[in-house]
Design a protein around this motif. Structure first.
Motif, PDB file in Angstrom:
ATOM      1  N   THR A  91       0.851  -1.182   0.000  1.00 47.54           N
ATOM      2  CA  THR A  91       0.000   0.000   0.000  1.00 47.54           C
ATOM      3  C   THR A  91       0.895   1.243   0.000  1.00 47.54           C
ATOM      4  N   ARG A  92       0.275   2.399  -0.017  1.00 44.65           N
ATOM      5  CA  ARG A  92       1.047   3.652   0.033  1.00 44.65           C
ATOM      6  C   ARG A  92       2.016   3.638   1.216  1.00 44.65           C
ATOM      7  N   GLU A  93       1.513   3.227   2.384  1.00 48.52           N
ATOM      8  CA  GLU A  93       2.342   3.229   3.589  1.00 48.52           C
ATOM      9  C   GLU A  93       3.492   2.236   3.484  1.00 48.52           C
ATOM     10  N   GLY A  94       3.200   1.063   2.925  1.00 44.87           N
ATOM     11  CA  GLY A  94       4.231   0.047   2.804  1.00 44.87           C
ATOM     12  C   GLY A  94       5.313   0.423   1.816  1.00 44.87           C
ATOM     13  N   ALA A  95       4.900   0.926   0.653  1.00 40.75           N
ATOM     14  CA  ALA A  95       5.874   1.327  -0.364  1.00 40.75           C
ATOM     15  C   ALA A  95       6.748   2.458   0.160  1.00 40.75           C
ATOM     16  N   ASN A  96       6.149   3.351   0.914  1.00 37.49           N
ATOM     17  CA  ASN A  96       6.889   4.473   1.482  1.00 37.49           C
ATOM     18  C   ASN A  96       7.829   4.007   2.602  1.00 37.49           C
ATOM     19  N   GLN A  97       7.385   3.043   3.384  1.00 40.46           N
ATOM     20  CA  GLN A  97       8.177   2.522   4.498  1.00 40.46           C
ATOM     21  C   GLN A  97       9.470   1.861   4.024  1.00 40.46           C
ATOM     22  N   LEU A  98       9.469   1.335   2.818  1.00 46.02           N
ATOM     23  CA  LEU A  98      10.669   0.681   2.292  1.00 46.02           C
ATOM     24  C   LEU A  98      11.875   1.614   2.267  1.00 46.02           C
ATOM     25  N   SER A  99      11.599   2.900   2.131  1.00 45.43           N
ATOM     26  CA  SER A  99      12.709   3.860   2.078  1.00 45.43           C
ATOM     27  C   SER A  99      13.495   3.899   3.384  1.00 45.43           C
ATOM     28  N   THR A 100      12.879   3.425   4.476  1.00 41.37           N
ATOM     29  CA  THR A 100      13.563   3.457   5.778  1.00 41.37           C
ATOM     30  C   THR A 100      14.430   2.221   6.018  1.00 41.37           C
ATOM     31  N   VAL A 101      14.259   1.186   5.193  1.00 46.52           N
ATOM     32  CA  VAL A 101      15.022  -0.044   5.427  1.00 46.52           C
ATOM     33  C   VAL A 101      15.957  -0.414   4.275  1.00 46.52           C
ATOM     34  N   LEU A 102      15.737   0.187   3.111  1.00 47.23           N
ATOM     35  CA  LEU A 102      16.598  -0.116   1.969  1.00 47.23           C
ATOM     36  C   LEU A 102      17.813   0.818   1.956  1.00 47.23           C
ATOM     37  N   ARG A 103      18.948   0.267   1.661  1.00 42.29           N
ATOM     38  CA  ARG A 103      20.166   1.071   1.572  1.00 42.29           C
ATOM     39  C   ARG A 103      20.350   1.522   0.124  1.00 42.29           C
ATOM     40  N   SER A 104      19.600   2.542  -0.213  1.00 40.12           N
ATOM     41  CA  SER A 104      19.623   3.051  -1.581  1.00 40.12           C
ATOM     42  C   SER A 104      19.795   4.566  -1.551  1.00 40.12           C
ATOM     43  N   ASP A 105      20.634   5.087  -2.431  1.00 39.97           N
ATOM     44  CA  ASP A 105      20.894   6.527  -2.468  1.00 39.97           C
ATOM     45  C   ASP A 105      19.649   7.331  -2.830  1.00 39.97           C
ATOM     46  N   ILE A 106      18.727   6.715  -3.526  1.00 37.43           N
ATOM     47  CA  ILE A 106      17.560   7.482  -3.983  1.00 37.43           C
ATOM     48  C   ILE A 106      16.310   7.182  -3.142  1.00 37.43           C
ATOM     49  N   ALA A 107      16.490   6.497  -2.021  1.00 38.66           N
ATOM     50  CA  ALA A 107      15.338   6.068  -1.219  1.00 38.66           C
ATOM     51  C   ALA A 107      14.451   7.224  -0.785  1.00 38.66           C
TER      52      ALA A 107
END
Length: 261
Positions: A91-107
């Protein structure tokens, strides 16, 4: 140039957002991975390793029926298994939450773009939903006008019938029969105006049309049986009140106000 690039990314995200039947708007594992520039496996691992960050409402596994539905809609490969490697839906919340756990420069950048894309899609879904409700309301309004015309024609016959039986105020039944239908169905707080029906929602219009059809049929039945005109009036009143008792009274205007908002 940067603004143009962001707009392109947001539009791409919007095209990847899916509306599953009975579910909120979601993105699937593959599209989310592409967005964050990681592999689908990394997305799945991030969720499995951080269960507290992805509670109910953030992510869910697709059911076999949903996988089949997506395959039929050409939104998922027909090679996708329903028993293993099941895609996740964010969902919107889940897709957005990924930015807090992925080690990506563009997160962080992607997180903001996800919010914009989901917001735009939710607004569009709401617009379409309201449009559909309005079309449905207009259709019921037309049906209601037809039921009202039929009742009016029947009352004209009833007025002649009552007059022939000696009624001195038969024309009073035009207003009386209408008022008793409204009073039975609705919680009325003020005198009825010409635009009263326009304040009703689709369900209320449908109930009103049914009540008017019930009234028309009662008048017709009573005259066929050659009952006294006062008995016919009571017959119509009794049938409508019984119908309204099953439904329960509602307040006019509530549904239409909600739709307008």
């Amino acid at each position: 140039m940067k603004k143009q690039n962001e707009l392109t990314v947001v539009q791409k995200i919007q095209s990847d957002i899916i509306q599953l039947p009975g579910r909120p708007l979601v993105m699937l594992t593959r599209e989310v991975a592409e967005l964050y520039q990681v592999t689908p496996r990394q997305i799945t691992q991030a969720v499995r390793r951080n269960p507290k960050r992805f509670p109910d409402g953030f992510v869910f596994e697709l059911t076999p029926e949903e996988i089949t539905w997506l395959q039929n809609e050409s939104r998922l490969s027909t090679q996708t298994s329903t028993s293993y490697n099941v895609p996740l839906a964010f969902t919107r919340e889940g897709a957005n939450q990924l930015s807090t756990v992925l080690r990506s420069d563009i997160a962080i950048e992607r997180s903001l773009q996800i919010v914009k894309a989901f917001t735009a899609m939710e607004r569009e879904a709401e617009r379409v939903r309201n449009q559909k409700q309005n079309l449905d309301w207009k259709a019921k309004r037309l049906d209601g006008k037809s039921a009202r015309r039929d009742l009016t024609d029947e009352i004209k016959v009833f007025v002649v019938y009552a007059t022939a039986q000696g009624s001195k105020s038969a024309r009073w039944y035009y207003k009386s029969l209408t008022t008793q239908v409204y009073a039975a169905l609705f919680l009325l707080e003020k005198e009825l105006g010409e635009s009263f029906r326009d304040t009703l929602d689709g369900i209320q219009l449908m109930h009103l049309g049914s009540a008017e059809s019930i009234t028309r049929k009662a008048l017709d039945d009573g005259m066929d049986q050659q009952l006294p005109y006062k008995a016919i009036y009571q017959l119509a009143r009794g049938r409508v009140e019984l119908f309204a008792e099953v439904l329960g009274k509602t307040k006019p205007g509530q549904g239409r106000k909600a739709l307008a908002q």
